[in-house]
Write an enzyme that holds these catalytic residues in place. Structure first.
Site, PDB file in Angstrom:
ATOM      1  N   GLY A   1       2.333   5.788  -3.215  1.00 38.42           N
ATOM      2  CA  GLY A   1       3.365   6.641  -3.809  1.00 38.42           C
ATOM      3  C   GLY A   1       3.140   6.801  -5.306  1.00 38.42           C
TER       4      GLY A   1
ATOM      5  CB  ALA B   1      -0.942   0.009   1.203  1.00 40.13           C
ATOM      6  CG  ASP B   2       3.940   2.094   2.947  1.00 42.52           C
ATOM      7  OD1 ASP B   2       3.061   2.856   3.372  1.00 42.52           O
ATOM      8  OD2 ASP B   2       4.643   1.377   3.685  1.00 42.52           O
ATOM      9  CE1 TYR B   3       8.803   0.980  -3.056  1.00 46.60           C
ATOM     10  CE2 TYR B   3       8.044  -0.572  -1.404  1.00 46.60           C
ATOM     11  CZ  TYR B   3       9.071   0.121  -2.015  1.00 46.60           C
ATOM     12  OH  TYR B   3      10.355  -0.065  -1.593  1.00 46.60           O
TER      13      TYR B   3
END
Lengths: 405, 451
Positions: free
Chosen positions: A179, A174-176
């Site tokens: 981003g 989910a972070d990537y």
């Protein structure tokens, strides 16, 4: 001076990455690979928590930091100190993009909210990434990718049916993905700004990124009340076989037959073309109705051969199949080498060469560049304060004495 | 059934817009109207955009000739932010995604098609016929972006190689998505997301240690991720084109898009020979960091990435002593005593209902979240407040609930204008108006099954 390549599409674009860990910073990483000058603004004590996320190196900073903070310059600044907030505003006046991921209200508390910053720089584009977004009842809750996977519905779907839900492969998906969405938002906003002079902010929530990538999950519930459950190692809702099979040598392969044509190829690879006749399993609906039988046949076949043999036979008939690579397999693969998916970069301060993922996507005219690895904390503070704000040694010394930088 | 979902503000409900009424079919790019800024103001505030229909990609034309999602989803995003997207499909059956997933009352549209082929018009052209290729080249000459995902070499076989396309449109930006990319020894292998998840190393990591690797949550994940990287590439290339007049090619392998986002897996193997294995519901970086079952048989995720978070969890558990430095206050100590720390958490969570665990954790600001099913998400007040579920009218089907546009842009929010179009709904309009082909000729092309 920032050594950006003036021929890259984002040359001349200035980005302040005041965010932490992966999500919003990954947007800045992508912009930096394609020519933007990225300043990592960090707290003077300890800096970005990503410096401590994962496996440490001889320098202290972790591998993820060195890889993912590529091309950035590090500037320390204590935003909670009034002088720090003042310097930050001066930097904002000089920048095009700001990436941040404080909990909603934090920047506002320091007098650095959107309304303040946009007055300083009406052309500013601000990426705001949080677990739950800038609005809505949960906006103040702490949110990491793990939590976002749960809230966004992907964690519920990973694992054996009725078994414990597992991590969907990686804890930072989910972070990537956020981003990436953030970067798309910033690039759209940049284009709009160049036509209108008008900046804006982009509001991205970690949970929304995984939720968005869910094919028909939403309309199928909306229309038919269908609740998707965990599929285990075989996705048998629309295609069969479509899953993971163990080979004789204890390794795993993925096989996917989304259409009848692809199943016919698999049947040929198995040396049993009769399985694809219309009276047996030639039809997807029949295969889905007898999924466990079909999977059993494929499982038996795979377990009678080594992984190399299964794959060789699948490739010979153009059946979609691949090894479940571990990272060692991936490093040893000739296609990975031909595509230059891994790049080796010297890290003199740890006395090693670091191998890391190369740039995605590949652009033919303006390929991205990796100019440097993640910087040391505050490595570029003085140079940036001089270059961007025209400060002299005395002013810089004063800020340092007050622990603002 | 879809209780509590309401129409969202960020979505223009345009079910009443007749096909072909959009001005975007004009062959001229829209004139860039600049917004007047107040004069004599030392810190001019930008005027709010006067024309709310103006979006960042207004005037940009995209041809999407791909199938399924890997690549086409990039076109969806461009369409959400103002681009005109033309889906070019085979006259017989069209994009196979029209048949993938749960069927609807419309024979040419599953639910997946309706949701993910949003904001498009459909034109049918048979690229396997030379006349179809000529038509297609005429379209390319009038477009900014071309998106495709055939097996590498396929378009070349049809006479649609990059040099040919570039010759008819030097400013063209072409996004090519395939399982393995346009180069390298495996480029011709068929690659779906399932295959790419395996090849990239993601599938190897999903599941319990030593047990069967499971699917990483959602089958087309890699298709979406590859499309996101593709959209980033297209927007960067668009900027380059506007600065220099030159187009370019963007080459994305689905597997490499997935591999790119696996944090430190590559450097950790490169430097220390560390092979990451399946970690079940946990994570190698922090403890407790995983999924825990509540008394009422539901699940929560708890993520204590730092000592501070664990201290808060210990308080939520009413056992603050656990966070003492000599016990489990330090991440390294917790990692060393992983099983013990997890067991403590399992027992505490298992003694309470999900609501109770959530309440106590949130009170102490412990990062916690329910493992939502789709039913949970439909009933969630935050999803509602964020407008994550959009109700949009689909031609011939009625109202369909779909995921709304992300990310949210403050000045130029994206929109869903229409859901997946009927096959060939804009063929005539495109040929007649954009390519200036006579009605008679169109009739003949149709009779010869070229369109």
């Amino acid at each position: 001076m920032a050594e950006t390549d003036t021929t890259l599409p984002l040359a001349g674009i200035r980005v302040i990455d005041a965010a932490t860990v992966i999500a919003a910073p990954f947007c800045a990483t992508l912009l930096g690979e394609f020519g933007a000058d990225v300043l990592k603004v960090e707290h003077p004590i300890g800096g970005d928590a990503l410096r401590r996320f994962g496996t440490p190196t001889a320098r202290g900073d972790t591998l993820t930091w060195l890889s993912e903070s590529r091309n950035k310059r590090s500037v320390t600044l204590n935003l909670q100190h009034p002088d720090g907030a003042r310097v930050f505003k001066e930097l904002i006046a000089q920048t095009d993009v700001l990436c941040e991921n404080f909990r909603p209200g934090t920047l506002e508390k320091w007098g650095l909210g959107w309304d303040v910053l946009r007055k300083i720089n009406p052309r500013l584009i601000m990426l705001r990434v949080t677990g739950y977004g800038q609005t809505g009842p949960y906006r103040d809750r702490p949110g990491f990718a793990r939590i976002a996977h749960a809230v966004g519905g992907i964690a519920y779907l990973a694992g054996m049916p009725k078994g414990t839900p597992v991590t969907p492969g990686s804890t930072t998906l989910a972070d990537y993905m956020t981003g990436l969405y953030g970067c798309i938002g910033v690039l759209l906003a940049l284009r709009y700004r160049e036509q209108t002079g008008c900046g804006q902010y982009v509001d991205a929530a970690l949970y929304e990124s995984v939720f968005r990538c869910s094919d028909e999950l939403v309309p199928a519930y909306g229309m038919y009340g269908k609740v998707r459950e965990r599929h285990g190692s075989h996705y048998n809702e629309f295609a069969c076989p479509h899953g993971h099979f163990q080979t004789k040598d204890g390794k795993w392969v993925a096989i996917s037959c989304a259409t009848d044509k692809l199943f016919a190829r698999l049947a040929n690879a198995m040396g049993r073309p009769e399985l694809a006749s219309s009276s047996v399993y030639g039809d997807q609906k029949v295969r889905l109705a007898h999924a466990s039988d079909v999977n059993e046949i494929v499982r038996d076949w795979c377990s009678s051969l080594t992984r190399a043999e299964v794959l060789e036979r699948c490739y010979a008939t153009a059946t979609p199949a691949a090894p479940l690579n571990d990272i060692a397999d991936f490093f040893g693969d000739r296609h990975v080498h031909a595509r230059r998916n891994l790049v080796a970069i010297d890290a003199p301060d740890i006395g090693e060469t670091l191998i890391m993922p190369n740039i995605v996507p590949k652009l033919s005219e303006t390929p991205g560049k990796i100019r440097s690895l993640g910087p040391k904390l505050g490595e570029h503070t003085d140079e940036v304060l001089r270059e961007w704000l025209g400060m002299d040694d005395e002013q810089i010394g004063e800020l340092r004495a007050k622990r603002v930088i | 059934m879809a209780k509590g979902v309401r129409p969202t503000k960020t979505t223009n409900q345009t079910s009443s817009v007749p096909e072909g009424s959009e001005s975007a079919m004009s062959t001229e790019p829209e004139v860039t109207a600049s917004v007047d800024e107040p004069r004599n103001d030392p810190m001019p505030m930008p005027e709010p955009a006067t024309n709310r229909d103006r979006l960042p990609l207004s005037g940009i034309r995209v041809i999407d000739v791909g199938n399924f999602l890997a690549g086409p989803y990039a076109a969806s995003i461009l369409g959400e932010f103002g681009a005109e997207v033309l889906k070019v499909e085979h006259p017989i059956g069209g994009d196979p995604m029209r048949r993938f997933g749960t069927p609807t009352t419309r024979h040419d549209a599953t639910l997946a098609w309706l949701s993910e082929a949003r904001n498009r018009k459909s034109a049918t052209i048979d690229l396997r016929q030379p006349e179809g290729v000529q038509l297609f080249l005429k379209l390319v000459a009038k477009s900014d972006i071309l998106i495709e995902n055939f097996r590498p070499g396929t378009m070349e076989e049809w006479g649609l190689s990059w040099p040919t396309l570039q010759a008819v449109n030097p400013g063209l930006i072409m996004l090519r998505v395939s399982g393995y990319g346009q180069t390298g020894p495996y480029r011709r292998r068929s690659g779906f997301a399932h295959i790419a998840h395996a090849f990239s190393g993601l599938s190897y990591l999903a599941g319990f240690p030593g047990e069967t690797p499971v699917l990483p949550g959602t089958a087309p994940l890699g298709d979406y991720i590859a499309s996101l990287f593709g959209a980033v590439g297209v927007l960067i290339a668009l900027r380059h084109k506007e600065l220099t007049g030159r187009g370019q090619l963007i080459d994305v392998g689905i597997y490499e898009a997935v591999f790119r986002i696996l944090d430190e897996i590559a450097p950790a193997y490169g430097l220390f020979g560390k092979i990451r294995e399946r970690e079940g519901a946990g994570s190698f970086v922090a403890v407790p960091h995983g999924h825990f079952r509540t008394k009422d048989g539901k699940w929560v995720a708890i993520a204590c990435t730092t000592d501070k978070m664990f201290e808060r969890l210990a308080e939520a558990m009413e056992r603050p002593e656990l966070a003492a430095p000599e016990l489990y206050g330090d991440q390294r100590k917790r990692l060393a005593a992983r099983d013990v720390v997890n067991q403590i958490t399992i027992e505490w969570v298992g003694s309470l209902t999900r609501d109770e665990v959530m309440r106590r954790c949130l009170e102490k600001e412990v990062p916690v979240g329910p493992l939502n099913s789709i039913a949970d998400m439909f009933n969630d007040e935050h999803f509602r407040a964020r407008g994550n579920l959009a109700r949009v009218e689909a031609e011939g089907v009625g109202e369909v609930v779909v995921p709304n546009v992300i990310p949210t842009l403050s000045e130029t929010p994206g929109r869903v204008t229409n859901l997946g179009p009927p096959l060939g709904n804009a063929t005539y309009e495109v040929l007649r108006e954009l390519l200036d082909i006579s009605a008679e000729e169109i009739k003949q092309l149709r009779a010869r099954k070229i369109i």
